[in-house]
Each structure stands twice: as structure tokens, then as C-alpha cells.
Design an enzyme around this catalytic site. Structure first.
Site, PDB file in Angstrom:
ATOM      1  CG  ASP A  13      -1.842  -1.236   1.205  1.00 23.83           C
ATOM      2  OD1 ASP A  13      -2.182  -1.727   0.120  1.00 23.83           O
ATOM      3  OD2 ASP A  13      -2.171  -1.722   2.311  1.00 23.83           O
ATOM      4  CE  LYS A  16       2.451  -2.538  -4.278  1.00 23.50           C
ATOM      5  NZ  LYS A  16       2.085  -2.118  -2.921  1.00 23.50           N
ATOM      6  CG  ASN A  38      -2.976 -10.870  -2.552  1.00 23.51           C
ATOM      7  OD1 ASN A  38      -2.970 -10.589  -3.753  1.00 23.51           O
ATOM      8  ND2 ASN A  38      -1.983 -11.510  -1.963  1.00 23.51           N
ATOM      9  N   GLY A  40      -4.586  -4.209  -3.752  1.00 21.78           N
ATOM     10  CA  GLY A  40      -5.554  -3.133  -3.996  1.00 21.78           C
ATOM     11  C   GLY A  40      -4.758  -1.905  -4.388  1.00 21.78           C
ATOM     12  CG  HIS A  41      -2.137  -1.924  -6.965  1.00 19.18           C
ATOM     13  ND1 HIS A  41      -1.262  -2.481  -7.855  1.00 19.18           N
ATOM     14  CD2 HIS A  41      -1.849  -2.479  -5.764  1.00 19.18           C
ATOM     15  CE1 HIS A  41      -0.477  -3.347  -7.213  1.00 19.18           C
ATOM     16  NE2 HIS A  41      -0.821  -3.365  -5.949  1.00 19.18           N
ATOM     17  CD  GLN A 222       0.588  -9.072  -2.699  1.00 18.50           C
ATOM     18  OE1 GLN A 222       1.163  -9.727  -3.551  1.00 18.50           O
ATOM     19  NE2 GLN A 222      -0.647  -8.673  -2.853  1.00 18.50           N
ATOM     20  CB  THR A 237       1.691 -12.297   0.401  1.00 21.36           C
ATOM     21  OG1 THR A 237       0.615 -12.823  -0.375  1.00 21.36           O
ATOM     22  CG2 THR A 237       2.848 -11.909  -0.520  1.00 21.36           C
ATOM     23  NE  ARG A 301      -7.292  -6.702   6.419  1.00 16.78           N
ATOM     24  CZ  ARG A 301      -6.315  -7.603   6.341  1.00 16.78           C
ATOM     25  NH1 ARG A 301      -6.068  -8.418   7.352  1.00 16.78           N
ATOM     26  NH2 ARG A 301      -5.571  -7.696   5.268  1.00 16.78           N
ATOM     27  NE  ARG A 303      -3.899   0.367   3.634  1.00 20.40           N
ATOM     28  CZ  ARG A 303      -4.022   1.128   2.550  1.00 20.40           C
ATOM     29  NH1 ARG A 303      -3.599   2.382   2.550  1.00 20.40           N
ATOM     30  NH2 ARG A 303      -4.576   0.646   1.460  1.00 20.40           N
TER      31      ARG A 303
HETATM   32  P1  GDP Z   1      -0.685   0.335  -3.544  1.00 24.00           P
HETATM   33  O1  GDP Z   1      -1.297  -0.925  -3.069  1.00 24.00           O
HETATM   34  O2  GDP Z   1       0.782   0.368  -3.296  1.00 24.00           O
HETATM   35  O3  GDP Z   1      -0.998   0.660  -4.974  1.00 24.00           O
HETATM   36  O4  GDP Z   1      -1.312   1.501  -2.663  1.00 24.00           O
HETATM   37  P2  GDP Z   1      -2.869   1.665  -2.214  1.00 24.00           P
HETATM   38  O5  GDP Z   1      -3.661   2.148  -3.365  1.00 24.00           O
HETATM   39  O6  GDP Z   1      -3.322   0.444  -1.510  1.00 24.00           O
HETATM   40  O7  GDP Z   1      -2.737   2.753  -1.082  1.00 24.00           O
HETATM   41  C1  GDP Z   1      -2.236   4.023  -1.349  1.00 24.00           C
HETATM   42  C2  GDP Z   1      -3.289   5.063  -0.927  1.00 24.00           C
HETATM   43  O8  GDP Z   1      -2.674   6.310  -0.786  1.00 24.00           O
HETATM   44  C3  GDP Z   1      -4.391   5.244  -1.956  1.00 24.00           C
HETATM   45  O9  GDP Z   1      -5.575   5.590  -1.289  1.00 24.00           O
HETATM   46  C4  GDP Z   1      -3.887   6.429  -2.775  1.00 24.00           C
HETATM   47  O10 GDP Z   1      -4.933   7.171  -3.405  1.00 24.00           O
HETATM   48  C5  GDP Z   1      -3.237   7.245  -1.715  1.00 24.00           C
HETATM   49  N1  GDP Z   1      -2.099   8.052  -2.171  1.00 24.00           N
HETATM   50  C6  GDP Z   1      -1.133   7.720  -3.064  1.00 24.00           C
HETATM   51  N2  GDP Z   1      -0.207   8.702  -3.145  1.00 24.00           N
HETATM   52  C7  GDP Z   1      -0.595   9.673  -2.286  1.00 24.00           C
HETATM   53  C8  GDP Z   1      -0.029  10.919  -1.891  1.00 24.00           C
HETATM   54  O11 GDP Z   1       1.024  11.349  -2.347  1.00 24.00           O
HETATM   55  N3  GDP Z   1      -0.705  11.631  -0.937  1.00 24.00           N
HETATM   56  C9  GDP Z   1      -1.867  11.191  -0.388  1.00 24.00           C
HETATM   57  N4  GDP Z   1      -2.449  11.948   0.534  1.00 24.00           N
HETATM   58  N5  GDP Z   1      -2.434  10.009  -0.750  1.00 24.00           N
HETATM   59  C10 GDP Z   1      -1.794   9.266  -1.669  1.00 24.00           C
HETATM   60  P1  IMO Z   2      -0.871  -4.227  -2.277  1.00 25.87           P
HETATM   61  O1  IMO Z   2      -0.432  -4.762  -3.621  1.00 25.87           O
HETATM   62  C1  IMO Z   2      -0.906  -4.705   2.033  1.00 25.87           C
HETATM   63  C2  IMO Z   2      -0.946  -8.789   3.603  1.00 25.87           C
HETATM   64  C3  IMO Z   2      -2.164  -9.226   4.375  1.00 25.87           C
HETATM   65  C4  IMO Z   2      -1.507 -10.207   5.351  1.00 25.87           C
HETATM   66  C5  IMO Z   2      -0.460 -10.877   4.479  1.00 25.87           C
HETATM   67  C6  IMO Z   2      -0.887 -12.204   3.886  1.00 25.87           C
HETATM   68  O2  IMO Z   2      -2.140  -3.474  -2.329  1.00 25.87           O
HETATM   69  O3  IMO Z   2       0.247  -3.483  -1.631  1.00 25.87           O
HETATM   70  P2  IMO Z   2      -2.511 -12.846   1.871  1.00 25.87           P
HETATM   71  O4  IMO Z   2      -3.962 -12.595   1.684  1.00 25.87           O
HETATM   72  O5  IMO Z   2      -1.655 -12.295   0.789  1.00 25.87           O
HETATM   73  O6  IMO Z   2      -2.188 -14.286   2.158  1.00 25.87           O
HETATM   74  O7  IMO Z   2      -2.145 -12.057   3.230  1.00 25.87           O
HETATM   75  O8  IMO Z   2      -0.158  -9.968   3.438  1.00 25.87           O
HETATM   76  N1  IMO Z   2      -1.212  -8.254   2.238  1.00 25.87           N
HETATM   77  C7  IMO Z   2      -1.149  -6.960   1.916  1.00 25.87           C
HETATM   78  N2  IMO Z   2      -0.934  -5.874   2.684  1.00 25.87           N
HETATM   79  N3  IMO Z   2      -1.033  -4.553   0.705  1.00 25.87           N
HETATM   80  C8  IMO Z   2      -1.218  -5.634  -0.081  1.00 25.87           C
HETATM   81  O9  IMO Z   2      -1.223  -5.555  -1.433  1.00 25.87           O
HETATM   82  C9  IMO Z   2      -1.337  -6.902   0.519  1.00 25.87           C
HETATM   83  N4  IMO Z   2      -1.542  -8.145   0.052  1.00 25.87           N
HETATM   84  C10 IMO Z   2      -1.453  -8.976   1.114  1.00 25.87           C
HETATM   85  O10 IMO Z   2      -2.766  -8.150   5.035  1.00 25.87           O
HETATM   86  O11 IMO Z   2      -0.849  -9.508   6.352  1.00 25.87           O
HETATM   87 MG    MG Z   3      -2.848  -1.630  -1.789  1.00 26.89          MG
END
Ligand code: GDP
Ligand code: IMO
Ligand code: MG
Length: 436
Positions: A13, A16, A38, A40-41, A222, A237, A301, A303
């Protein structure tokens, strides 16, 4: 060759998806190589939010997306996501998406086993309950179903029967309901005609991309600390999240991967269980969670939040081969009077500068912090280095120095263009810039 592999440098998270979206503007192809839904981007474009789980983030720009053999693919989740994207005006057709024939399938039985394993564990891992771990177990156990099997109903029935025999013994032994072949087989066969038009030889498409000089972005899901080898095992994971995983999980030579761009927040979060030395409990953690919107994209959930762990970032950068760093969410630190970086640990009173392998030792680590002054005003939406407050510049310089990785990019808001670019991640773009 000028490709970029995007790797999460913390616990996931990091942002990416939005970094991949930015890179995709000047790339031809975006490839997912590990994990499944698993992940979420999130992408935010002109106020509209796109949440992707299985689809490569480039589809939002209409760029060709490839799903590699290393991905655990739940066909039900894939089709639901394609429908969700269509409702947002993004039409994912076989012209913009190709799925490797050899990707392993995630089935309803895997979801049920994921939940049952979590319930039965003395120490639950906090998985996403998507069935990802059990699906990879079946792959490695050589009883998994693969995408190409959807084209052969007779073989699919045989393989599924054998897979269920294996799992039903455990389910019965654990006092749980066994799975019947039907309706699972029927559901798979019903989905097959929608999935099969997307199926192809991803390795061949990547080879053609190389010959044609196309730019490819590999979108890691991840992160290093969730990698099955390099993460905080067993709270990880079940796939290879590092750049090496892109080679084996997509079908391309390691020498063709290009640069590795690590992504890290300027603070830290973790969702699920496991050691988190720089976790901030109380008001600081709550403020980071609220300002950063730190709730799971798919699971909702909350974080766990804390300060940036430089020891972890340095070690992750080394094992994952990170060349350049994108630092995200600088704006979330606006308003903090003081900002901390975890620059070392003590283990049983002795100072150490690495993350120990033993889980018990990881749990006993105490953080050593260095404190930095916060800044007045805000960095939200700032798009140039010079417009950043001096204190923010000093913090970024300290992160770069301590982590030993060059910062190529800083993001200052979730919107696509809320970013400061310091170095061109594509090697050929950099050469062009130097030549100019
Ligand atoms: P990923 O799994 O690595 O692609 O990241 P996620 O999408 O799960 O989580 C990143 C969260 O931070 C998302 O809600 C984005 O919209 C938000 N986000 C990304 N870059 C920025 C930033 O520079 N500032 C803020 N405030 N939010 C950001
Ligand atoms: P992105 O790509 C954050 C975590 C789960 C758990 C562990 C194992 O959005 O960054 P799993 O379901 O993969 O067997 O769970 O890994 N986890 C993540 N945490 N971002 C993710 O993906 C995740 N994918 C799995 O919370 O701790
Ligand atoms: Mg994510």
C-alpha cells in the site's frame, strides 16, 4: 531496453498503483507478475477513483495489460473487476488485456481454506482471505489448476476432482464441510468462455516488446516485507514480490527487466499481523491513519501506522535490487511538529543495523529514532522541489542518505499529477535528457 520494475519497499500500500499509472504514460505495456486480488491499487484521475486488484494499472490509460504466470488468478474476481471497470467507462477487451496460460487459478475452495486456516491458527496471520496462500500451495504442490485448463472441460473435471479429494480429506478431518465437484466445475465452465479470449502467450508478447523496443512496466503487488523469502515470515504473502519475481512471474530474462523503482511512504503502515518495530500507537498513529486515509482498499481494514523504518527500507532495497526510490504521501506529514525516522534498532540492549531473520528477535526489537522538525504550511499538490518547505527537503535528503537509495520521485497528493520528479526512471529517457 528500457523497462522499469515497480516494487513495494515496505509492507504494501505504498502507492505502487499511482506510480505505475504515472510511468504508464510513457510506456507501452504494464505487467502484473505476482499476487492476485489480495492487492488493492488506487489511482485518482481528475477526482475519479479507480481501485484495481487484478488488472494491471495501465488499463486506465488504455495501455496493454499483461497478467503473468506468477499471478494467482481468481476468474470470478477478474470478471467482476472487468465489469466494475466497464461501469467506470474503462473497457477491458482482449485488445488491452492478455492473461498467461500458465497462471494458477484461485478457486472457491481456496477461499474457504484460507478462512479455515486463519481460524485454526494459534497466531492468525491476518490474510486478506482471498484464497491466495492456499492457491499457491496447490501450485507448488503440483495439483493446481491453471488458466489453460479452462479450455479442456474433461481434463478440468479430472483435475478438480483430484484437487477436491486432497482438500476434502483435510476439511473433513478439521470438522468442516467438504466441497462437491458441482457446482464449482459448472461455475468454472460457465466463466471459461469469458476468460479464454484473454488467454495468450505472455512470454512471447514480452519478447516481441523487446524486439520492437517497447517500454514495459512491471507492476509489483505486495512488498518486500511481505515477500515469502524476504519478508517477516510467516507474516507474509505467498509469492515473490521482489524484482526477481518479475522475471520468473512474467517470463522474461532478468537482464531485460531494466531499473527497479522501489516505492515507500514517508512513514510506514502495515495491514495484518506481524512485527512492526516503528509502529506508533495512540495519537500519532491515529493522526497518520486519518490524514493518510489508511484503510484497506479491498478489505476496508484499518492499517497500522508508524514512522518510516530506515533499517527495513535499506535492507529491502538491497535484497530487492532497488535502484531508485519513489517516496509517497509527503503531504500526510503536513502539520506534524516533529517527524521521526527509525534509524536503528536495539535487540536485548545491543544496537543493530539490520532486521534479524528470527521472528522472536523481530518482536523484541526496540526502535532508535532520529527526530526532524516538521514544517508550517502544506505540501499538498506541490509539484516542484523548490516549492517544498526547507524542512521537508531536509527530511527527504536524510531518508535518501540513510537508506542509501536515490530518490527519483516524491508524491504530494493522490491525484495523478501531484508529484515531483527528480530523475527519469526509464534509462533511455535519462540518456535523452543528458544528451539534451
Ligand atoms: P498500492 O497498493 O501500493 O498501490 O497503494 P494503495 O492504493 O493500496 O494505497 C495508497 C493510498 O494512498 C491510496 O488511497 C492512494 O490514493 C493514496 N495516495 C497515493 N499517493 C498519495 C499521496 O502522495 N498523498 C496522499 N495523501 N495520498 C496518496
Ligand atoms: P498491495 O499490492 C498490504 C498482507 C495481508 C496479510 C499478508 C498475507 O495493495 O500493496 P494474503 O492474503 O496475501 O495471504 O495475506 O499480506 N497483504 C497486503 N498488505 N497490501 C497488499 O497488497 C497486501 N496483500 C497482502 O494483510 O498480512
Ligand atoms: Mg494496496
Amino acid at each position: 531496453m528500457s523497462n522499469v520494475v515497480v516494487v513495494g519497499a515496505q509492507w504494501g500500500d505504498e502507492g505502487k498503483g499511482r506510480i505505475v499509472d504515472w510511468l504508464a504514460e510513457s510506456a507501452n505495456i504494464v505487467v502484473r507478475y505476482n499476487g492476485g486480488h489480495n492487492a488493492g491499487h488506487t489511482l485518482v484521475v481528475d477526482g475519479r477513483t479507480y481501485k484495481l486488484a487484478l488488472l494491471p494499472s495501465g488499463v486506465v490509460r488504455g495501455k496493454l495489460g499483461l497478467i503473468g504466470n506468477g499471478v494467482a488468478l481468481d476468474p470470478e474476481a477478474l470478471l467482476a473487476e472487468i465489469d466494475r471497470m466497464a461501469a467506470l467507462g474503462i473497457h477491458v477487451t482482449p485488445e488491452v488485456l492478455q492473461i498467461a496460460e500458465t497462471a494458477t487459478l484461485v478457486l472457491p475452495v481456496h477461499r474457504a481454506i484460507d478462512a479455515a486456516q486463519e481460524r485454526l491458527r494459534a497466531q492468525p496471520l491476518g490474510t486478506t482471505l482471498r484464497g491466495i496462500g492456499p492457491a499457491y500451495e496447490d501450485k507448488i504442490g503440483r495439483r493446481g489448476l491453471r488458466v489453460c485448463d479452462l479450455a479442456d472441460p474433461a481434463r478440468l473435471a479430472q483435475q478438480l476432482a483430484a484437487l477436491l479429494d486432497h482438500h476434502n480429506a483435510w476439511l473433513r478431518g478439521s470438522g468442516l464441510e467438504p466441497f462437491a465437484l458441482e457446482p464449482m466445475l459448472g461455475d468454472l465452465l460457465a466463466m471459461a468462455p469469458r476468460v479464454l479470449p484473454f488467454v495468450g502467450r505472455v512470454w512471447e508478447r514480452l519478447d516481441a516488446a523487446h524486439t520492437a523496443g517497447e517500454r514495459v512496466v512491471f507492476e509489483g503487488s505486495q512488498a518486500v516485507m511481505l515477500d515469502v523469502d524476504w519478508g517477516s515470515y510467516p507474516y507474509v504473502t505467498s509469492s515473490s514480490t521482489v524484482a526477481a519475481g518479475a522475471a520468473s512471474g512474467a517470463g522474461i530474462a532478468p537482464s531485460r527487466l531494466g531499473r527497479v523503482l522501489g516505492v515507500s511512504k514517508v512513514y510506514a503502515t502495515r495491514v495484518g499481523e506481524g512485527p512492526f518495530t516503528s509502529e506508533a500507537h495512540g495519537a500519532t498513529g491515529d493522526t497518520l491513519r486519518q490524514r493518510g486515509g489508511e484503510y484497506g482498499v479491498n478489505t476496508g481494514r484499518p492499517r497500522r501506522c508508524g514512522w518510516l523504518d530506515i533499517v527495513q527500507l535499506r535492507q529491502s532495497s538491497k535484497v530487492a535490487g532497488i535502484d531508485l526510490l519513489a517516496l509517497t504521501k509527503l503531504d500526510v506529514l503536513d502539520g506534524f511538529e516533529s517527524i521521526s525516522l527509525c534509524v536503528g534498532y536495539t535487540l536485548d540492549g545491543a544496537r543493530i543495523d539490520y532486521l534479524p531473520a528470527s521472528e522472536a528477535e523481530q518482536q523484541r526489537l526496540e526502535p532508535v529514532y532520529e527526530h526532524f522538525p516538521g514544517w508550517r504550511g502544506n505540501t499538498r499538490g506541490v509539484r516542484s522541489w523548490d516549492a517544498l518547505p526547507r524542512e521537508a527537503q531536509a527530511l527527504i535528503e536524510a531518508i535518501q542518505r540513510e537508506a542509501g537509495v536515490t530518490v527519483a520521485m516524491i508524491t504530494t497528493g493522490p491525484e495523478r499529477d501531484d508529484a515531483i520528479v527528480l530523475r527519469a526512471p526509464f534509462a533511455d529517457a535519462e540518456r535523452a535528457a543528458i544528451a539534451r
